[in-house]
Design a protein around this motif. Structure first.
Motif, PDB file in Angstrom:
ATOM      1  N   LEU A  45       0.823  -1.212   0.000  1.00 38.32           N
ATOM      2  CA  LEU A  45       0.000   0.000   0.000  1.00 38.32           C
ATOM      3  C   LEU A  45       0.855   1.259   0.000  1.00 38.32           C
ATOM      4  N   TYR A  46       1.934   1.253   0.804  1.00 37.64           N
ATOM      5  CA  TYR A  46       2.833   2.411   0.850  1.00 37.64           C
ATOM      6  C   TYR A  46       4.273   1.946   0.911  1.00 37.64           C
ATOM      7  N   THR A 134      16.566 -10.091  -5.371  1.00 39.25           N
ATOM      8  CA  THR A 134      15.441  -9.517  -4.616  1.00 39.25           C
ATOM      9  C   THR A 134      15.015  -8.179  -5.217  1.00 39.25           C
ATOM     10  N   TYR A 135      13.713  -7.951  -5.183  1.00 35.12           N
ATOM     11  CA  TYR A 135      13.125  -6.692  -5.652  1.00 35.12           C
ATOM     12  C   TYR A 135      12.357  -6.040  -4.508  1.00 35.12           C
ATOM     13  N   GLY A 136      12.454  -4.711  -4.418  1.00 40.69           N
ATOM     14  CA  GLY A 136      11.884  -3.992  -3.283  1.00 40.69           C
ATOM     15  C   GLY A 136      10.433  -3.561  -3.445  1.00 40.69           C
ATOM     16  N   GLY A 137      10.069  -2.561  -2.655  1.00 41.23           N
ATOM     17  CA  GLY A 137       8.673  -2.206  -2.469  1.00 41.23           C
ATOM     18  C   GLY A 137       8.078  -1.180  -3.406  1.00 41.23           C
ATOM     19  N   TYR A 138       8.850  -0.717  -4.403  1.00 38.71           N
ATOM     20  CA  TYR A 138       8.251   0.152  -5.415  1.00 38.71           C
ATOM     21  C   TYR A 138       7.513  -0.782  -6.380  1.00 38.71           C
ATOM     22  N   SER A 139       6.585  -1.565  -5.856  1.00 39.80           N
ATOM     23  CA  SER A 139       5.950  -2.641  -6.634  1.00 39.80           C
ATOM     24  C   SER A 139       4.597  -2.991  -6.035  1.00 39.80           C
ATOM     25  N   ASP A 140       3.824  -3.795  -6.774  1.00 40.29           N
ATOM     26  CA  ASP A 140       2.434  -4.035  -6.367  1.00 40.29           C
ATOM     27  C   ASP A 140       2.272  -5.015  -5.214  1.00 40.29           C
ATOM     28  N   PHE A 141       3.187  -5.994  -5.088  1.00 35.27           N
ATOM     29  CA  PHE A 141       3.083  -6.902  -3.946  1.00 35.27           C
ATOM     30  C   PHE A 141       4.452  -7.450  -3.577  1.00 35.27           C
ATOM     31  N   MET A 142       4.529  -8.005  -2.373  1.00 35.70           N
ATOM     32  CA  MET A 142       5.776  -8.572  -1.849  1.00 35.70           C
ATOM     33  C   MET A 142       5.519  -9.998  -1.407  1.00 35.70           C
ATOM     34  N   ILE A 321       3.940   7.589  17.604  1.00 34.72           N
ATOM     35  CA  ILE A 321       5.082   8.098  16.828  1.00 34.72           C
ATOM     36  C   ILE A 321       4.954   7.640  15.378  1.00 34.72           C
ATOM     37  N   THR A 322       4.942   8.594  14.467  1.00 34.32           N
ATOM     38  CA  THR A 322       5.010   8.292  13.038  1.00 34.32           C
ATOM     39  C   THR A 322       6.028   9.238  12.409  1.00 34.32           C
ATOM     40  N   ALA A 323       6.474   8.897  11.223  1.00 31.30           N
ATOM     41  CA  ALA A 323       7.346   9.811  10.484  1.00 31.30           C
ATOM     42  C   ALA A 323       6.493  10.915   9.875  1.00 31.30           C
ATOM     43  N   GLN A 324       7.086  12.085   9.706  1.00 31.05           N
ATOM     44  CA  GLN A 324       6.409  13.184   9.010  1.00 31.05           C
ATOM     45  C   GLN A 324       6.654  12.967   7.525  1.00 31.05           C
ATOM     46  N   VAL A 325       5.585  12.785   6.764  1.00 37.50           N
ATOM     47  CA  VAL A 325       5.752  12.324   5.386  1.00 37.50           C
ATOM     48  C   VAL A 325       5.075  13.238   4.372  1.00 37.50           C
ATOM     49  N   GLU A 326       5.593  13.174   3.153  1.00 35.10           N
ATOM     50  CA  GLU A 326       4.934  13.777   1.997  1.00 35.10           C
ATOM     51  C   GLU A 326       4.546  12.618   1.085  1.00 35.10           C
ATOM     52  N   VAL A 327       3.251  12.342   1.006  1.00 38.02           N
ATOM     53  CA  VAL A 327       2.780  11.202   0.215  1.00 38.02           C
ATOM     54  C   VAL A 327       2.687  11.616  -1.254  1.00 38.02           C
ATOM     55  N   ILE A 328       3.234  10.743  -2.125  1.00 37.08           N
ATOM     56  CA  ILE A 328       3.296  11.082  -3.553  1.00 37.08           C
ATOM     57  C   ILE A 328       2.745   9.941  -4.407  1.00 37.08           C
ATOM     58  N   PRO A 329       2.231  10.257  -5.611  1.00 37.39           N
ATOM     59  CA  PRO A 329       1.887   9.188  -6.562  1.00 37.39           C
ATOM     60  C   PRO A 329       3.168   8.634  -7.176  1.00 37.39           C
ATOM     61  N   ILE A 330       3.105   7.406  -7.648  1.00 35.36           N
ATOM     62  CA  ILE A 330       4.335   6.769  -8.131  1.00 35.36           C
ATOM     63  C   ILE A 330       4.896   7.448  -9.376  1.00 35.36           C
ATOM     64  N   VAL A 353       1.528   3.543  -3.172  1.00 31.86           N
ATOM     65  CA  VAL A 353       1.581   2.463  -4.165  1.00 31.86           C
ATOM     66  C   VAL A 353       0.180   1.913  -4.440  1.00 31.86           C
ATOM     67  N   GLY A 354      -0.579   1.690  -3.377  1.00 35.15           N
ATOM     68  CA  GLY A 354      -1.890   1.041  -3.507  1.00 35.15           C
ATOM     69  C   GLY A 354      -2.848   1.766  -4.436  1.00 35.15           C
ATOM     70  N   ASN A 355      -2.810   3.100  -4.398  1.00 33.39           N
ATOM     71  CA  ASN A 355      -3.763   3.887  -5.200  1.00 33.39           C
ATOM     72  C   ASN A 355      -3.215   4.378  -6.530  1.00 33.39           C
TER      73      ASN A 355
END
Length: 360
Positions: A45-46, A134-142, A321-330, A353-355
């Motif tokens: 999802l992210y 191995t392939y990382g998380g810039y992808s649809d599933f793991m 506690i969460t990170a301060q983030v800027e959410v972006i489209p891929i 990623v999910g959307n």
């Protein structure tokens, strides 16, 4: 580790990859292994964008293999579990950080320090047990072995939780291992970026007095008003630095650029610890005399093992506690990488990623 017999029918996957060291990422079709008996498959999802991703995409460290699908701050929802999986079920919120494999037999693995296993396997750009890359998380599933999957507590928003799997555990582990987690201690945090801002949050939640040390005076308001740091030092201001000499029990140094260590060592009390968690590309100069004169230590720390990573994310959930983030489209990815190179982000890009990832 026994190879799964189910690897022969790979699943089609889709993501974004770098094809060479130019640093440009583009859509990429590839395959992942079938869900083995100890594997967890989840829809991504992210995924956070770590500075390491930028280095790896451009082959700054000289060991990148292409095509490279980055991403090691990955969160999503379980879609399938293997027949011998015990910890997870379909529908659970989960995450994968920097490591997806280790030997499981050395002293480090036996002590829940898979991150220091000589044969640890990185989440992307590394060779897995079965010989695949191995392939990382810039992808649809793991798909990952359940041992390397983290449960994400329900009350943590997934976008803000993703960077905790790298930036969060890196700073939490350093504070814990070096004993800079006792209420009333005074700890400095050098650099207010992706790692630095979560270091401040964790230190404050542990009851520690925190001073942010930065070259940028304009970060003072953010550090004190939003992150609740107790004080702020401009490292280029000689008077401010001189006034703080010998006042800190420890310092977490998150800076990845070349910078002088002598002024930081001077801030430490006797027996103080300067812990490096940033990774400058060139060696730093280390003056030894100031270490001798105060029995001071310069040390390093790198992410954490799986047990500690779960402990960290549970602690984060308890203390909001969460990170301060800027959410972006891929499809904003390449622009985000350019901005990251200029440190133009507050404080972590996270890909939705999910959307926004649509397979071609």
């Amino acid at each position: 580790m026994v190879k799964s017999q189910e690897h022969e029918h790979p699943k089609k996957a889709f993501g974004w990859a770098a094809r060479d060291s130019s640093g440009v990422l583009a859509p990429f079709n590839f395959s992942r292994r079938e869900t083995g008996e100890k594997d967890v498959a989840f829809k991504v999802l992210y995924c956070g964008i770590c500075h390491t991703d930028l280095h790896m995409v451009k082959n700054d460290w000289g060991f990148s293999t292409y095509p490279l699908v980055p991403g090691h701050e990955i969160v999503g929802v379980v879609t399938e579990v293997g027949s011998k999986v015990e910890k997870f079920k379909v529908g659970d919120k989960v995450g994968v950080g920097c490591v997806v494999g280790s030997c499981q037999s050395c002293d480090n693995c036996a002590n829940n320090l898979e991150n220091y296993c000589p044969k640890y396997i990185l989440t992307y750009g590394a060779k897995y047990h079965d010989g695949t890359i191995t392939y990382g998380g810039y992808s649809d599933f793991m798909v990952a072995d359940e041992h390397f999957v983290i449960r994400v507590p329900d009350n943590l928003p997934l976008d803000g939780a993703a960077p905790l799997l790298c930036a969060g555990i890196t700073t939490y582990s350093a504070l814990r291992y070096y004993g800079l987690d006792k209420p009333g201690m005074h700890v400095g945090v050098v650099g207010l970026g992706g790692l630095g801002h979560v270091a401040v949050k964790f230190a404050k939640a542990l009851g520690v007095r925190v001073t942010v040390i930065s070259t940028s005076p304009n970060k003072k308001k953010e550090a004190i008003e939003h992150l609740r740091a107790d004080s702020f030092l401009v490292s280029r201001d000689q008077d401010q630095m001189q006034a703080a000499v010998g006042t800190m029990d420890g310092i977490i140094d998150t800076v990845s650029a070349v910078h002088p260590l002598l002024p930081l060592i001077a801030l430490l009390k006797s027996n103080g610890k300067l812990v490096m968690v940033g990774a400058p590309e060139k060696p730093l100069e280390l003056p030894v005399f100031p270490l001798l004169m105060g029995r001071k230590m310069v040390a390093g720390s790198n992410i954490g093992g799986m047990k500690e990573t779960q402990e960290m994310i549970d602690f984060a959930a308890k203390h909001n506690i969460t990170a301060q983030v800027e959410v972006i489209p891929i499809d904003y990815l390449n622009t985000a990488m350019e901005r990251l190179a200029k440190t133009d982000v507050k404080y972590r890009f996270v890909i939705d990623v999910g959307n926004t990832l649509k397979s071609s």
